[in-house]
Design a protein around this motif. Structure first.
Motif, PDB file in Angstrom:
ATOM      1  N   LEU A 232       0.803  -1.295   0.043  1.00  0.00           N
ATOM      2  CA  LEU A 232       0.090  -0.034  -0.118  1.00  0.00           C
ATOM      3  C   LEU A 232       0.923   1.442   0.075  1.00  0.00           C
ATOM      4  O   LEU A 232       0.585   2.206  -0.761  1.00  0.00           O
ATOM      5  CB  LEU A 232      -0.866  -0.102   1.064  1.00  0.00           C
ATOM      6  CG  LEU A 232      -2.140  -0.914   1.130  1.00  0.00           C
ATOM      7  CD1 LEU A 232      -2.934  -0.901   2.398  1.00  0.00           C
ATOM      8  CD2 LEU A 232      -2.846  -0.793   0.115  1.00  0.00           C
TER       9      LEU A 232
ATOM     10  N   ALA B 233       2.098   1.768  -3.413  1.00  0.00           N
ATOM     11  CA  ALA B 233       0.942   2.136  -4.356  1.00  0.00           C
ATOM     12  C   ALA B 233       0.892   3.786  -4.183  1.00  0.00           C
ATOM     13  O   ALA B 233       0.837   4.554  -5.047  1.00  0.00           O
ATOM     14  CB  ALA B 233      -0.091   1.524  -3.918  1.00  0.00           C
ATOM     15  N   VAL B 234       1.012   4.190  -2.979  1.00  0.00           N
ATOM     16  CA  VAL B 234       0.762   5.546  -2.687  1.00  0.00           C
ATOM     17  C   VAL B 234       1.940   6.465  -3.296  1.00  0.00           C
ATOM     18  O   VAL B 234       1.998   7.498  -3.926  1.00  0.00           O
ATOM     19  CB  VAL B 234       0.707   5.819  -1.242  1.00  0.00           C
ATOM     20  CG1 VAL B 234       0.867   7.515  -0.797  1.00  0.00           C
ATOM     21  CG2 VAL B 234      -0.441   5.432  -0.579  1.00  0.00           C
TER      22      VAL B 234
ATOM     23  N   TRP C  82      -0.175   2.408 -10.312  1.00  0.00           N
ATOM     24  CA  TRP C  82      -0.233   2.263  -9.034  1.00  0.00           C
ATOM     25  C   TRP C  82      -1.326   1.121  -8.556  1.00  0.00           C
ATOM     26  O   TRP C  82      -1.305   0.859  -7.370  1.00  0.00           O
ATOM     27  CB  TRP C  82      -0.673   3.743  -8.061  1.00  0.00           C
ATOM     28  CG  TRP C  82      -1.801   4.213  -8.453  1.00  0.00           C
ATOM     29  CD1 TRP C  82      -1.820   5.379  -9.452  1.00  0.00           C
ATOM     30  CD2 TRP C  82      -3.065   4.091  -7.924  1.00  0.00           C
ATOM     31  NE1 TRP C  82      -3.259   5.604  -9.635  1.00  0.00           N
ATOM     32  CE2 TRP C  82      -4.076   5.060  -8.594  1.00  0.00           C
ATOM     33  CE3 TRP C  82      -3.489   3.381  -6.987  1.00  0.00           C
ATOM     34  CZ2 TRP C  82      -5.264   5.044  -8.347  1.00  0.00           C
ATOM     35  CZ3 TRP C  82      -4.962   3.449  -6.649  1.00  0.00           C
ATOM     36  CH2 TRP C  82      -5.699   4.025  -7.333  1.00  0.00           C
ATOM     37  N   VAL C  83      -2.335   1.075  -9.514  1.00  0.00           N
ATOM     38  CA  VAL C  83      -3.398   0.149  -9.120  1.00  0.00           C
ATOM     39  C   VAL C  83      -3.014  -1.373  -8.853  1.00  0.00           C
ATOM     40  O   VAL C  83      -3.493  -2.035  -7.930  1.00  0.00           O
ATOM     41  CB  VAL C  83      -4.262   0.248 -10.365  1.00  0.00           C
ATOM     42  CG1 VAL C  83      -5.310  -0.704  -9.972  1.00  0.00           C
ATOM     43  CG2 VAL C  83      -4.853   1.679 -10.544  1.00  0.00           C
TER      44      VAL C  83
ATOM     45  N   TRP D 157      -0.281  -2.413  -7.193  1.00  0.00           N
ATOM     46  CA  TRP D 157       0.301  -2.220  -6.183  1.00  0.00           C
ATOM     47  C   TRP D 157      -0.882  -2.401  -5.003  1.00  0.00           C
ATOM     48  O   TRP D 157      -0.607  -2.766  -3.944  1.00  0.00           O
ATOM     49  CB  TRP D 157       1.152  -1.244  -5.967  1.00  0.00           C
ATOM     50  CG  TRP D 157       2.359  -1.447  -6.807  1.00  0.00           C
ATOM     51  CD1 TRP D 157       2.703  -0.482  -7.749  1.00  0.00           C
ATOM     52  CD2 TRP D 157       3.491  -2.507  -6.760  1.00  0.00           C
ATOM     53  NE1 TRP D 157       4.067  -1.268  -8.493  1.00  0.00           N
ATOM     54  CE2 TRP D 157       4.230  -2.058  -7.815  1.00  0.00           C
ATOM     55  CE3 TRP D 157       3.835  -3.348  -5.878  1.00  0.00           C
ATOM     56  CZ2 TRP D 157       5.367  -2.958  -8.134  1.00  0.00           C
ATOM     57  CZ3 TRP D 157       4.750  -4.082  -6.153  1.00  0.00           C
ATOM     58  CH2 TRP D 157       5.793  -4.039  -7.203  1.00  0.00           C
ATOM     59  N   ALA D 158      -1.758  -1.389  -5.236  1.00  0.00           N
ATOM     60  CA  ALA D 158      -2.990  -1.100  -4.395  1.00  0.00           C
ATOM     61  C   ALA D 158      -3.698  -2.561  -4.501  1.00  0.00           C
ATOM     62  O   ALA D 158      -4.226  -2.936  -3.345  1.00  0.00           O
ATOM     63  CB  ALA D 158      -3.772  -0.110  -4.945  1.00  0.00           C
TER      64      ALA D 158
ATOM     65  N   GLY E  55      -1.701  -4.885  -2.314  1.00  0.00           N
ATOM     66  CA  GLY E  55      -1.731  -4.412  -0.737  1.00  0.00           C
ATOM     67  C   GLY E  55      -3.069  -5.133  -0.304  1.00  0.00           C
ATOM     68  O   GLY E  55      -3.144  -5.456   0.830  1.00  0.00           O
ATOM     69  N   PHE E  56      -4.206  -5.077  -0.954  1.00  0.00           N
ATOM     70  CA  PHE E  56      -5.440  -5.478  -0.521  1.00  0.00           C
ATOM     71  C   PHE E  56      -5.607  -6.872  -0.231  1.00  0.00           C
ATOM     72  O   PHE E  56      -6.123  -7.528   0.682  1.00  0.00           O
ATOM     73  CB  PHE E  56      -6.439  -5.035  -1.553  1.00  0.00           C
ATOM     74  CG  PHE E  56      -8.046  -5.590  -1.391  1.00  0.00           C
ATOM     75  CD1 PHE E  56      -8.702  -5.340  -0.338  1.00  0.00           C
ATOM     76  CD2 PHE E  56      -8.584  -6.603  -1.954  1.00  0.00           C
ATOM     77  CE1 PHE E  56      -9.861  -5.509   0.100  1.00  0.00           C
ATOM     78  CE2 PHE E  56      -9.574  -7.180  -1.722  1.00  0.00           C
ATOM     79  CZ  PHE E  56     -10.250  -6.712  -0.673  1.00  0.00           C
TER      80      PHE E  56
ATOM     81  N   PHE F 240      -5.227  -3.545   3.898  1.00  0.00           N
ATOM     82  CA  PHE F 240      -6.539  -2.598   4.258  1.00  0.00           C
ATOM     83  C   PHE F 240      -7.047  -3.291   5.839  1.00  0.00           C
ATOM     84  O   PHE F 240      -7.892  -2.412   6.240  1.00  0.00           O
ATOM     85  CB  PHE F 240      -7.567  -2.787   3.364  1.00  0.00           C
ATOM     86  CG  PHE F 240      -7.203  -1.907   2.024  1.00  0.00           C
ATOM     87  CD1 PHE F 240      -7.222  -0.759   2.091  1.00  0.00           C
ATOM     88  CD2 PHE F 240      -6.837  -2.579   1.066  1.00  0.00           C
ATOM     89  CE1 PHE F 240      -6.806   0.089   0.928  1.00  0.00           C
ATOM     90  CE2 PHE F 240      -6.614  -2.010  -0.221  1.00  0.00           C
ATOM     91  CZ  PHE F 240      -6.395  -0.530  -0.368  1.00  0.00           C
TER      92      PHE F 240
END
Length: 55
Positions: free
Chosen positions: A17, A20-21, A30-31, A33-34, A37-38, A43
């Motif tokens: 995450l 991604a930021v 970045w999608v 990586w997000a 992260g999920f 999250f």
């Protein structure tokens, strides 16, 4: 899975995450990586982990 393994912070998800930021700020893709992260539980840091009786 034992509760002790689930009680900690999902470090790998948080790292994804943060990456991604950083990619979002730099204007790069970045999608992915997000999503990673999920999937790795990043999250879950924002979830309520009180574990108390909700009745």
């Amino acid at each position: 899975m034992p509760k002790s393994a689930m009680a900690g912070v999902p470090v790998l998800g948080v790292i994804f995450l943060l990456l991604a930021v950083m990619k979002l700020i730099n204007g790069e893709a970045w999608v992915v990586w997000a999503i990673l992260g999920f999937l790795f539980g990043g999250f879950g840091v924002f979830a309520n982990r009180s574990g108390g009786n909700k009745a």
